[in-house]
Design a protein around this motif. Structure first.
Motif, PDB file in Angstrom:
ATOM      1  N   ASP A  83      -7.804  12.992  -2.310  1.00 20.94           N
ATOM      2  CA  ASP A  83      -7.678  14.219  -1.751  1.00 20.94           C
ATOM      3  C   ASP A  83      -6.579  15.228  -2.474  1.00 20.94           C
ATOM      4  N   GLY A  84      -5.688  14.314  -3.184  1.00 21.50           N
ATOM      5  CA  GLY A  84      -4.658  15.088  -3.883  1.00 21.50           C
ATOM      6  C   GLY A  84      -3.326  15.041  -3.201  1.00 21.50           C
ATOM      7  N   ASP A  85      -3.350  14.707  -1.928  1.00 16.59           N
ATOM      8  CA  ASP A  85      -2.259  14.983  -1.279  1.00 16.59           C
ATOM      9  C   ASP A  85      -1.561  13.366  -1.033  1.00 16.59           C
ATOM     10  N   TRP A  86      -0.906  13.088  -2.060  1.00 18.00           N
ATOM     11  CA  TRP A  86      -0.669  11.540  -2.086  1.00 18.00           C
ATOM     12  C   TRP A  86       0.513  11.262  -0.984  1.00 18.00           C
ATOM     13  N   ALA A  87       1.358  12.444  -1.031  1.00 14.83           N
ATOM     14  CA  ALA A  87       2.650  12.009  -0.169  1.00 14.83           C
ATOM     15  C   ALA A  87       2.157  11.967   1.303  1.00 14.83           C
ATOM     16  N   THR A  88       0.922  12.840   1.881  1.00 12.62           N
ATOM     17  CA  THR A  88       0.891  12.593   3.190  1.00 12.62           C
ATOM     18  C   THR A  88       0.009  11.097   3.211  1.00 12.62           C
ATOM     19  N   GLN A  89      -0.782  10.876   2.217  1.00 10.64           N
ATOM     20  CA  GLN A  89      -1.513   9.630   2.425  1.00 10.64           C
ATOM     21  C   GLN A  89      -0.512   8.426   2.560  1.00 10.64           C
ATOM     22  N   LEU A  90       0.762   8.578   1.756  1.00 11.60           N
ATOM     23  CA  LEU A  90       1.640   7.257   1.762  1.00 11.60           C
ATOM     24  C   LEU A  90       2.181   7.389   3.137  1.00 11.60           C
ATOM     25  N   ARG A  91       2.526   8.668   3.631  1.00 12.30           N
ATOM     26  CA  ARG A  91       2.984   8.538   5.118  1.00 12.30           C
ATOM     27  C   ARG A  91       2.069   7.715   6.024  1.00 12.30           C
ATOM     28  N   GLU A  92       0.876   7.994   5.810  1.00 15.44           N
ATOM     29  CA  GLU A  92      -0.107   7.255   7.065  1.00 15.44           C
ATOM     30  C   GLU A  92       0.151   5.528   6.647  1.00 15.44           C
ATOM     31  N   VAL A  93      -0.063   5.414   5.284  1.00 15.68           N
ATOM     32  CA  VAL A  93       0.068   3.956   4.945  1.00 15.68           C
ATOM     33  C   VAL A  93       1.539   3.430   5.660  1.00 15.68           C
ATOM     34  N   ALA A  94       2.505   3.941   5.571  1.00 11.55           N
ATOM     35  CA  ALA A  94       3.784   3.597   6.380  1.00 11.55           C
ATOM     36  C   ALA A  94       3.759   3.431   7.723  1.00 11.55           C
ATOM     37  N   ARG A  95       2.886   4.669   8.392  1.00 10.23           N
ATOM     38  CA  ARG A  95       2.803   4.733   9.839  1.00 10.23           C
ATOM     39  C   ARG A  95       1.755   3.438  10.049  1.00 10.23           C
ATOM     40  N   GLY A  96       0.903   3.103   9.384  1.00  7.82           N
ATOM     41  CA  GLY A  96       0.038   2.236   9.693  1.00  7.82           C
ATOM     42  C   GLY A  96       0.709   0.633   9.610  1.00  7.82           C
ATOM     43  N   PHE A  97       1.479   0.647   8.495  1.00  7.49           N
ATOM     44  CA  PHE A  97       2.186  -0.557   8.580  1.00  7.49           C
ATOM     45  C   PHE A  97       3.059  -1.073   9.393  1.00  7.49           C
ATOM     46  N   ARG A  98       3.749   0.024   9.823  1.00  6.82           N
ATOM     47  CA  ARG A  98       4.884  -0.084  11.139  1.00  6.82           C
ATOM     48  C   ARG A  98       3.922  -0.507  12.413  1.00  6.82           C
ATOM     49  N   ARG A  99       2.996   0.221  12.527  1.00  2.00           N
ATOM     50  CA  ARG A  99       2.113  -0.081  13.846  1.00  2.00           C
ATOM     51  C   ARG A  99       1.381  -1.343  13.722  1.00  2.00           C
ATOM     52  N   LEU A 100       1.136  -2.171  12.784  1.00  2.68           N
ATOM     53  CA  LEU A 100       0.814  -3.534  12.408  1.00  2.68           C
ATOM     54  C   LEU A 100       2.071  -4.266  12.758  1.00  2.68           C
ATOM     55  N   ALA A 101       3.204  -4.013  12.379  1.00  2.00           N
ATOM     56  CA  ALA A 101       4.275  -4.739  12.442  1.00  2.00           C
ATOM     57  C   ALA A 101       4.519  -4.897  14.103  1.00  2.00           C
ATOM     58  N   LEU A 102       4.607  -3.769  14.822  1.00  2.00           N
ATOM     59  CA  LEU A 102       4.958  -3.879  16.177  1.00  2.00           C
ATOM     60  C   LEU A 102       3.839  -4.527  17.007  1.00  2.00           C
ATOM     61  N   ASP A 103       2.678  -4.353  16.495  1.00  2.00           N
ATOM     62  CA  ASP A 103       1.565  -5.039  17.306  1.00  2.00           C
ATOM     63  C   ASP A 103       1.857  -6.530  17.167  1.00  2.00           C
ATOM     64  N   HIS A 104       2.309  -7.115  16.203  1.00  2.00           N
ATOM     65  CA  HIS A 104       2.674  -8.467  16.065  1.00  2.00           C
ATOM     66  C   HIS A 104       3.751  -8.918  15.330  1.00  2.00           C
ATOM     67  N   PRO A 105       4.819  -8.572  16.240  1.00  4.53           N
ATOM     68  CA  PRO A 105       6.087  -8.552  15.862  1.00  4.53           C
ATOM     69  C   PRO A 105       6.938  -9.956  15.382  1.00  4.53           C
ATOM     70  N   HIS A 106       6.081 -11.185  16.062  1.00  2.00           N
ATOM     71  CA  HIS A 106       6.473 -12.550  15.613  1.00  2.00           C
ATOM     72  C   HIS A 106       6.070 -12.876  14.220  1.00  2.00           C
ATOM     73  N   ILE A 107       4.789 -12.212  13.836  1.00  2.00           N
ATOM     74  CA  ILE A 107       4.332 -12.885  12.641  1.00  2.00           C
ATOM     75  C   ILE A 107       4.678 -11.952  11.538  1.00  2.00           C
ATOM     76  N   PHE A 108       5.082 -10.647  11.671  1.00  2.00           N
ATOM     77  CA  PHE A 108       5.459  -9.700  10.771  1.00  2.00           C
ATOM     78  C   PHE A 108       6.687 -10.464   9.718  1.00  2.00           C
ATOM     79  N   PRO A 109       7.714 -10.995  10.131  1.00  2.00           N
ATOM     80  CA  PRO A 109       8.563 -11.584   9.286  1.00  2.00           C
ATOM     81  C   PRO A 109       7.954 -12.522   8.002  1.00  2.00           C
ATOM     82  N   LEU A 110       6.890 -13.088   8.365  1.00  2.00           N
ATOM     83  CA  LEU A 110       6.234 -13.915   7.585  1.00  2.00           C
ATOM     84  C   LEU A 110       5.481 -13.082   6.571  1.00  2.00           C
ATOM     85  N   LEU A 111       4.923 -11.869   6.788  1.00  2.00           N
ATOM     86  CA  LEU A 111       4.299 -10.957   5.891  1.00  2.00           C
ATOM     87  C   LEU A 111       5.480 -10.495   4.722  1.00  2.00           C
TER      88      LEU A 111
END
Length: 238
Positions: A83-111
């Motif tokens: 869609d051409g808006d790479w910066a917005t897409q990267l922000r969504e990637v970052a937010r999704g990664f953080r949500r995943l880490a907060l959902d599984h805080p004990h497993i995240f250090p392994l990632l």
């Protein structure tokens, strides 16, 4: 003559267990009680199976943890739509990664830590898909493959550090109103850590989501300024 076992019991014990059932149960134990609480014995009890049968799916705990980490990363999605808006897409990637880490805080250090000892081509496929998908996103937006790799490394270097820091943001006395006491900073020698102690109000008001956005602002601004991109205006010729 011995009475036959009830049909329900026979069907339950005869039904083969699947790899996904094992990983789901293992993740539940880790999410609830941490990695150290996971053992083949406890996992077998949770699944109502002889622990020895689980070794058919994972030869040891290390292999089991790798598989659980991969199953968690399988939940991480990267939108590669052009869609051409790479910066917005990267922000969504970052937010999704953080949500995943907060959902599984004990497993995240392994990632973050476990793949470091494994050559790139030997890592689980789920650990490579985010890289491939982000490269796809950025090259479709017009970046060269080399610059796209630089962006990926900068983004996830920042994300790994940010999330690990956020997961360690613990307070000594949650109900304490005084910031120094709440964070335990009163224990530090005044003469050795004057600046750190002075930041107590800022440290006490830490907000992971806000800090993530501030970091992304800095990162994306820097990437936009330093990486050539087809949509960027050509530099002025003096």
């Amino acid at each position: 003559m011995a009475r036959p076992a009830p049909a329900t019991v026979r069907s339950r014990t005869a039904c083969p267990i699947t790899r996904q059932q094992i990983l789901t149960a293992a993740l539940e134990i880790i999410d609830r009680d941490g990695i150290d609480a996971l053992s083949m014995r406890r996992l077998g009890k949770a699944l109502d199976r002889d622990p020895m049968t689980l070794y058919r799916h994972a030869p040891n705990k290390a292999a089991l943890l790798d598989a659980v980490a991969e199953s968690v990363l399988d939940q991480f999605e990267v939108d590669t739509t052009d869609d051409g808006d790479w910066a917005t897409q990267l922000r969504e990637v970052a937010r999704g990664f953080r949500r995943l880490a907060l959902d599984h805080p004990h497993i995240f250090p392994l990632l973050v830590t476990r793949p470091l000892a494994t050559p790139l081509g030997m890592r689980p496929l789920a650990t490579l898909r985010p890289l491939e998908n982000i490269l796809t996103l950025l090259t479709r937006a017009g970046f060269t493959t080399t610059d796209a790799l630089h962006v990926y490394r900068a983004l996830f270097g920042f994300l790994h550090g940010h999330v690990l820091d956020e997961l360690q943001e613990l307070v000594e006395r949650p109900d304490e109103h005084d910031d120094l006491l709440r964070l335990g900073l009163h224990r530090l020698p005044i003469g050795d850590f004057p600046l750190l102690r002075s930041l107590a109000p800022v440290l006490a008001s830490y907000d992971g989501a806000t800090e993530l956005e501030r970091g992304l602002d800095i990162l994306i601004t820097g990437l936009t300024a330093t990486l050539p991109h087809p949509d960027s205006p050509a530099p002025a010729v003096s």
